[in-house]
Design a protein around this motif. Structure first.
Motif, PDB file in Angstrom:
ATOM      1  N   UNK A 232       7.417-132.484 -19.811  1.00  0.00           N
ATOM      2  CA  UNK A 232       7.093-131.867 -18.530  1.00  0.00           C
ATOM      3  C   UNK A 232       5.581-131.931 -18.371  1.00  0.00           C
ATOM      4  N   UNK A 233       5.161-132.583 -17.320  1.00  0.00           N
ATOM      5  CA  UNK A 233       3.733-132.734 -17.042  1.00  0.00           C
ATOM      6  C   UNK A 233       3.197-131.547 -16.254  1.00  0.00           C
ATOM      7  N   UNK A 234       3.999-131.087 -15.293  1.00  0.00           N
ATOM      8  CA  UNK A 234       3.623-129.940 -14.484  1.00  0.00           C
ATOM      9  C   UNK A 234       4.834-129.449 -13.706  1.00  0.00           C
ATOM     10  N   UNK A 235       4.762-128.238 -13.251  1.00  0.00           N
ATOM     11  CA  UNK A 235       5.757-127.679 -12.342  1.00  0.00           C
ATOM     12  C   UNK A 235       5.073-127.647 -10.974  1.00  0.00           C
ATOM     13  N   UNK A 236       5.738-128.212  -9.968  1.00  0.00           N
ATOM     14  CA  UNK A 236       5.121-128.366  -8.654  1.00  0.00           C
ATOM     15  C   UNK A 236       5.693-127.367  -7.651  1.00  0.00           C
ATOM     16  N   UNK A 237       4.808-126.746  -6.911  1.00  0.00           N
ATOM     17  CA  UNK A 237       5.159-125.816  -5.840  1.00  0.00           C
ATOM     18  C   UNK A 237       4.765-126.439  -4.508  1.00  0.00           C
ATOM     19  N   UNK A 238       5.684-126.467  -3.543  1.00  0.00           N
ATOM     20  CA  UNK A 238       5.301-126.749  -2.164  1.00  0.00           C
ATOM     21  C   UNK A 238       4.639-125.484  -1.639  1.00  0.00           C
ATOM     22  N   UNK A 239       3.570-125.642  -0.874  1.00  0.00           N
ATOM     23  CA  UNK A 239       2.823-124.472  -0.413  1.00  0.00           C
ATOM     24  C   UNK A 239       2.243-124.712   0.975  1.00  0.00           C
ATOM     25  N   UNK A 240       2.103-123.657   1.728  1.00  0.00           N
ATOM     26  CA  UNK A 240       1.374-123.729   2.999  1.00  0.00           C
ATOM     27  C   UNK A 240      -0.117-123.833   2.720  1.00  0.00           C
ATOM     28  N   UNK A 241      -0.575-123.073   1.699  1.00  0.00           N
ATOM     29  CA  UNK A 241      -1.992-123.045   1.316  1.00  0.00           C
ATOM     30  C   UNK A 241      -2.060-123.140  -0.204  1.00  0.00           C
ATOM     31  N   UNK A 242      -2.016-124.385  -0.689  1.00  0.00           N
ATOM     32  CA  UNK A 242      -1.986-124.622  -2.131  1.00  0.00           C
ATOM     33  C   UNK A 242      -3.203-124.098  -2.863  1.00  0.00           C
ATOM     34  N   UNK A 243      -4.346-124.137  -2.219  1.00  0.00           N
ATOM     35  CA  UNK A 243      -5.562-123.649  -2.859  1.00  0.00           C
ATOM     36  C   UNK A 243      -5.454-122.150  -3.139  1.00  0.00           C
ATOM     37  N   UNK A 244      -5.085-121.382  -2.102  1.00  0.00           N
ATOM     38  CA  UNK A 244      -4.961-119.935  -2.273  1.00  0.00           C
ATOM     39  C   UNK A 244      -3.866-119.586  -3.273  1.00  0.00           C
ATOM     40  N   UNK A 245      -2.752-120.310  -3.217  1.00  0.00           N
ATOM     41  CA  UNK A 245      -1.664-120.050  -4.158  1.00  0.00           C
ATOM     42  C   UNK A 245      -2.084-120.396  -5.586  1.00  0.00           C
ATOM     43  N   UNK A 246      -2.879-121.452  -5.754  1.00  0.00           N
ATOM     44  CA  UNK A 246      -3.369-121.790  -7.098  1.00  0.00           C
ATOM     45  C   UNK A 246      -4.266-120.684  -7.637  1.00  0.00           C
TER      46      UNK A 246
END
Length: 136
Positions: free
Chosen positions: A5-19
């Protein structure tokens, strides 16, 4: 052969804020060579900035249904202290499965509505097992 597993990916409206939210939750950091930015379509955080980690990709649509995959987290503090900390960071309680005997978990939602569970800490589990041994 196997895959990692390299990463778990989240779809986001605002990926920066969610990160930023998930960095506070996990202690993960961005990769020093590839810093995150509000202008980026993808924002990554990982342990020490490395993989495996969490990737947040901006998408136009919002979350509409329950996640088919979610993270279970185990805090360094107690489960209840972690729930309080995450509430202060902007998470919400979705379902509370805590039981009077101290077992159970809390299903929460991050600021974009993605479900995740807060379990008991390793120390809480060990204390419960020790108490069972003393009762025998």
């Amino acid at each position: 052969m196997v895959s990692k597993i390299n990463q778990v990916t989240f779809d986001a409206r605002d990926g920066y804020t969610l990160s930023k939210f998930w960095a506070e939750v996990t202690g993960y950091t961005e990769h020093p060579k590839y810093p995150n930015s509000p202008e980026d379509e993808e924002n990554f955080i990982g342990p020490g900035g490395e993989h495996p980690g969490l990737l947040f990709i901006n998408v136009p649509e919002g979350k509409e249904i329950k996640n088919r995959l979610h993270l279970d987290i185990s805090p360094d503090t107690t489960r209840d202290e972690e729930v309080d900390r995450l509430l202060a960071l902007g998470a919400t309680v979705y379902e509370d499965h805590r039981k009077p005997d101290g077992t159970g978990w809390v299903t929460m939602r991050d600021p974009e509505g993605n479900e995740f569970c807060v379990e008991r800490s390793d120390a809480e589990r060990a204390a419960a097992e020790a108490a069972k041994g003393e009762a025998s």
